[in-house]
Design a protein around this motif. Sequence first.
Motif, PDB file in Angstrom:
ATOM      1  N   HIS A  50      37.439  59.757  91.063  1.00 50.57           N
ATOM      2  CA  HIS A  50      38.805  59.273  90.827  1.00 50.57           C
ATOM      3  C   HIS A  50      39.214  59.600  89.400  1.00 50.57           C
ATOM      4  CE1 HIS A  50      41.824  55.726  91.519  1.00 50.57           C
ATOM      5  NE2 HIS A  50      42.364  56.701  90.791  1.00 50.57           N
ATOM      6  N   VAL A  51      39.928  60.722  89.225  1.00 47.71           N
ATOM      7  CA  VAL A  51      40.333  61.160  87.886  1.00 47.71           C
ATOM      8  C   VAL A  51      41.642  61.938  87.985  1.00 47.71           C
ATOM      9  CG1 VAL A  51      38.727  63.132  88.092  1.00 47.71           C
ATOM     10  CG2 VAL A  51      39.664  62.507  85.851  1.00 47.71           C
ATOM     11  N   HIS A  52      42.673  61.418  87.319  1.00 49.89           N
ATOM     12  CA  HIS A  52      43.998  62.051  87.362  1.00 49.89           C
ATOM     13  C   HIS A  52      44.141  63.186  86.355  1.00 49.89           C
ATOM     14  CE1 HIS A  52      45.876  59.082  90.048  1.00 49.89           C
ATOM     15  NE2 HIS A  52      45.093  58.201  89.434  1.00 49.89           N
ATOM     16  N   GLY A  53      43.506  63.028  85.179  1.00 47.84           N
ATOM     17  CA  GLY A  53      43.712  64.035  84.158  1.00 47.84           C
ATOM     18  C   GLY A  53      42.850  63.802  82.939  1.00 47.84           C
ATOM     19  N   GLY A  54      43.135  64.565  81.897  1.00 47.47           N
ATOM     20  CA  GLY A  54      42.404  64.464  80.644  1.00 47.47           C
ATOM     21  C   GLY A  54      42.662  65.677  79.776  1.00 47.47           C
ATOM     22  N   GLY A  55      42.568  65.500  78.461  1.00 49.32           N
ATOM     23  CA  GLY A  55      42.763  66.616  77.545  1.00 49.32           C
ATOM     24  C   GLY A  55      44.163  67.200  77.592  1.00 49.32           C
ATOM     25  N   GLY A  56      45.152  66.396  78.013  1.00 54.64           N
ATOM     26  CA  GLY A  56      46.533  66.867  78.117  1.00 54.64           C
ATOM     27  C   GLY A  56      46.895  67.438  79.466  1.00 54.64           C
ATOM     28  N   PRO A  92      45.123  61.701  70.852  1.00 57.18           N
ATOM     29  CA  PRO A  92      45.463  60.573  69.973  1.00 57.18           C
ATOM     30  C   PRO A  92      46.392  59.571  70.659  1.00 57.18           C
ATOM     31  CG  PRO A  92      45.838  62.699  68.890  1.00 57.18           C
ATOM     32  CD  PRO A  92      45.617  62.982  70.333  1.00 57.18           C
ATOM     33  N   ASP A  93      46.527  58.397  70.042  1.00 60.33           N
ATOM     34  CA  ASP A  93      47.493  57.412  70.515  1.00 60.33           C
ATOM     35  C   ASP A  93      48.878  58.030  70.544  1.00 60.33           C
ATOM     36  OD1 ASP A  93      45.374  55.674  70.502  1.00 60.33           O
ATOM     37  OD2 ASP A  93      46.141  54.373  68.909  1.00 60.33           O
ATOM     38  N   GLY A  94      49.694  57.556  71.492  1.00 62.11           N
ATOM     39  CA  GLY A  94      51.054  58.079  71.588  1.00 62.11           C
ATOM     40  C   GLY A  94      51.626  57.820  72.966  1.00 62.11           C
ATOM     41  N   THR A  95      52.747  58.472  73.247  1.00 64.97           N
ATOM     42  CA  THR A  95      53.427  58.322  74.531  1.00 64.97           C
ATOM     43  C   THR A  95      53.163  59.564  75.382  1.00 64.97           C
ATOM     44  OG1 THR A  95      55.161  56.969  73.501  1.00 64.97           O
ATOM     45  CG2 THR A  95      55.628  57.889  75.676  1.00 64.97           C
ATOM     46  N   TYR A  96      52.731  59.336  76.607  1.00 63.43           N
ATOM     47  CA  TYR A  96      52.372  60.421  77.526  1.00 63.43           C
ATOM     48  C   TYR A  96      53.042  60.185  78.877  1.00 63.43           C
ATOM     49  CZ  TYR A  96      48.865  61.439  73.981  1.00 63.43           C
ATOM     50  OH  TYR A  96      48.245  61.746  72.802  1.00 63.43           O
ATOM     51  N   VAL A 140      49.878  54.836  74.926  1.00 65.42           N
ATOM     52  CA  VAL A 140      48.440  54.735  74.727  1.00 65.42           C
ATOM     53  C   VAL A 140      48.174  54.219  73.324  1.00 65.42           C
ATOM     54  CG1 VAL A 140      46.262  56.009  74.577  1.00 65.42           C
ATOM     55  CG2 VAL A 140      47.923  56.564  76.369  1.00 65.42           C
ATOM     56  N   VAL A 141      47.439  53.103  73.261  1.00 63.53           N
ATOM     57  CA  VAL A 141      47.018  52.528  71.991  1.00 63.53           C
ATOM     58  C   VAL A 141      45.537  52.180  72.122  1.00 63.53           C
ATOM     59  CG1 VAL A 141      47.328  50.689  70.302  1.00 63.53           C
ATOM     60  CG2 VAL A 141      49.308  51.566  71.571  1.00 63.53           C
ATOM     61  N   GLY A 142      44.693  52.907  71.410  1.00 64.05           N
ATOM     62  CA  GLY A 142      43.255  52.678  71.517  1.00 64.05           C
ATOM     63  C   GLY A 142      42.777  52.903  72.936  1.00 64.05           C
ATOM     64  N   PRO A 143      42.048  51.934  73.504  1.00 64.24           N
ATOM     65  CA  PRO A 143      41.524  52.113  74.858  1.00 64.24           C
ATOM     66  C   PRO A 143      42.517  51.771  75.961  1.00 64.24           C
ATOM     67  CG  PRO A 143      40.755  50.027  73.984  1.00 64.24           C
ATOM     68  CD  PRO A 143      41.542  50.690  72.880  1.00 64.24           C
ATOM     69  N   ALA A 201      46.045  52.147  78.153  1.00 60.63           N
ATOM     70  CA  ALA A 201      47.166  52.987  78.576  1.00 60.63           C
ATOM     71  C   ALA A 201      48.049  52.119  79.470  1.00 60.63           C
ATOM     72  CB  ALA A 201      46.658  54.202  79.335  1.00 60.63           C
ATOM     73  N   ARG A 202      49.283  51.865  79.034  1.00 65.85           N
ATOM     74  CA  ARG A 202      50.184  50.993  79.781  1.00 65.85           C
ATOM     75  C   ARG A 202      51.542  51.666  79.964  1.00 65.85           C
ATOM     76  NH1 ARG A 202      48.524  45.751  80.513  1.00 65.85           N
ATOM     77  NH2 ARG A 202      46.650  45.121  79.356  1.00 65.85           N
ATOM     78  N   LEU A 203      52.174  51.394  81.108  1.00 58.49           N
ATOM     79  CA  LEU A 203      53.520  51.901  81.331  1.00 58.49           C
ATOM     80  C   LEU A 203      54.443  51.409  80.220  1.00 58.49           C
ATOM     81  CD1 LEU A 203      54.078  51.554  85.196  1.00 58.49           C
ATOM     82  CD2 LEU A 203      53.568  53.624  83.889  1.00 58.49           C
ATOM     83  N   ALA A 204      55.235  52.336  79.706  1.00 55.57           N
ATOM     84  CA  ALA A 204      56.126  52.025  78.585  1.00 55.57           C
ATOM     85  C   ALA A 204      57.497  51.577  79.083  1.00 55.57           C
ATOM     86  CB  ALA A 204      56.267  53.263  77.698  1.00 55.57           C
ATOM     87  N   ALA A 205      58.328  51.137  78.153  1.00 52.46           N
ATOM     88  CA  ALA A 205      59.703  50.776  78.490  1.00 52.46           C
ATOM     89  C   ALA A 205      60.389  51.972  79.140  1.00 52.46           C
ATOM     90  CB  ALA A 205      60.448  50.351  77.222  1.00 52.46           C
ATOM     91  N   GLY A 206      61.172  51.692  80.163  1.00 50.18           N
ATOM     92  CA  GLY A 206      61.840  52.762  80.897  1.00 50.18           C
ATOM     93  C   GLY A 206      61.110  53.156  82.158  1.00 50.18           C
ATOM     94  N   SER A 207      59.924  52.598  82.372  1.00 54.74           N
ATOM     95  CA  SER A 207      59.160  52.872  83.587  1.00 54.74           C
ATOM     96  C   SER A 207      59.498  51.832  84.652  1.00 54.74           C
ATOM     97  CB  SER A 207      57.670  52.853  83.290  1.00 54.74           C
ATOM     98  OG  SER A 207      57.276  51.548  82.911  1.00 54.74           O
ATOM     99  N   SER A 208      58.901  51.983  85.839  1.00 53.52           N
ATOM    100  CA  SER A 208      59.179  51.058  86.941  1.00 53.52           C
ATOM    101  C   SER A 208      58.561  49.687  86.735  1.00 53.52           C
ATOM    102  CB  SER A 208      58.654  51.654  88.254  1.00 53.52           C
ATOM    103  OG  SER A 208      57.254  51.865  88.170  1.00 53.52           O
ATOM    104  N   ASN A 209      57.504  49.592  85.936  1.00 47.95           N
ATOM    105  CA  ASN A 209      56.782  48.329  85.784  1.00 47.95           C
ATOM    106  C   ASN A 209      56.170  48.255  84.392  1.00 47.95           C
ATOM    107  OD1 ASN A 209      55.681  45.876  86.460  1.00 47.95           O
ATOM    108  ND2 ASN A 209      54.193  46.687  87.926  1.00 47.95           N
ATOM    109  N   PRO A 210      56.991  48.108  83.340  1.00 47.09           N
ATOM    110  CA  PRO A 210      56.491  48.170  81.963  1.00 47.09           C
ATOM    111  C   PRO A 210      55.355  47.189  81.707  1.00 47.09           C
ATOM    112  CG  PRO A 210      58.890  48.140  81.997  1.00 47.09           C
ATOM    113  CD  PRO A 210      58.435  47.850  83.397  1.00 47.09           C
ATOM    114  N   GLY A 211      54.369  47.645  80.926  1.00 51.33           N
ATOM    115  CA  GLY A 211      53.247  46.811  80.565  1.00 51.33           C
ATOM    116  C   GLY A 211      52.065  46.898  81.500  1.00 51.33           C
ATOM    117  N   THR A 212      52.249  47.537  82.659  1.00 56.03           N
ATOM    118  CA  THR A 212      51.161  47.648  83.633  1.00 56.03           C
ATOM    119  C   THR A 212      50.139  48.679  83.163  1.00 56.03           C
ATOM    120  OG1 THR A 212      52.657  47.103  85.446  1.00 56.03           O
ATOM    121  CG2 THR A 212      50.619  48.240  86.035  1.00 56.03           C
TER     122      THR A 212
END
Length: 372
Positions: free
Chosen positions: A46-52, A270-274, A283-286, A288-299
Amino acid sequence: MICTGKVWTASGWQEAQLLFGEAIQEIRPIRSGGEQYILPGFIDVHVHGGGGHDTMDGEAGVRGLARFHARHGTTSLLPTTITHPLPQVIGALRAVRQVQLDPRPQEAAVLGAHLEGPFLNPERLGAQPPQATLPTPAAVDQLLATRAVRVVTLAPELAGAAAAATQFAAAGVRVSLGHTQGRAEDAQAVMQAVFEQGGEAGGTHLYNAMTGLSGREPGVVGALLAEPRAYAELILDFQHVHPQSAAAVFRAKPDHTLLVTDAMRAAGLPDGTYDLGGQPVEVVGPQARLAAGSSNPGTLAGSVLTMDAALRGAVACGLSLHQAAGLASAVPARYLGLRDRGRLVPGLRADLVVLDADLQVRQVYLGGRPLF
């Protein structure tokens, strides 16, 4: 080639020299192998992605994530889709199949795809886009026609779920329960449909996006823990699962627990928005949460985990390194029905991970070829 160290075997560690080409040739016992550990290559189902990179990016994305995760000891994996309209999902599956049929150096072996969505409960999507649909026979036929699907995540309470599970299992696809509001009875009915086909059933990222266990209502978590034949994925980034909850699963299912990453494209960056499935993820440290503007922010939106870190997490939860290595290799190989990898036995593929005393990756061998 020869690799010397503490070699993982089904019965324990053996101080040995491992002789191999494309396949393992001999395990030669010696007095002292030094401080490094030689493990079977990790298998991430179960792996969606990595390294961009992301599975939904197409062939280039699948190859990119396979290269990234190989550097962290994953020698085989199932690129995982996300919920989108069926034509886009089918396009991603075809890309996975193309990579599977055309393996290249420095890429973890792509064994097929994990189809996570679109057959999910719209009320329990988590970070999945709001495009879930019902598992009709026609839709299942279209997906199976890609010849890419090895695992499917399915909400067992959906109309037609048991029939779809039968259809998938008859085609050799592992059916994993997840993104569900279902009851224990729903879960057991679908698992029974799978077992009647001689198939394998499991749970997608156990505890997350499913009904929990209580004294009067066991939920899907309880059904999976109570069914000895069912497998269970765990994301050990300590964001998705508490260490004590993980320890409970290890005790309930010592031979049926799978370490997975559920990693998104931000893993290793690095940390940032993806982006995940067209939705912004912060993404902040470990985390990864849905950001503002998504269907379910904070998830929680997948992870930035790698399999070597998941292994270290299992050890931090109280498992021995030997036990943890089995949950990253031998157990997923058995779940997928793989007989040529997942263990260190003469005749099997020389997919190896070499760890130092701090459990950091020193070398990876893909079919006997050194990665570094």
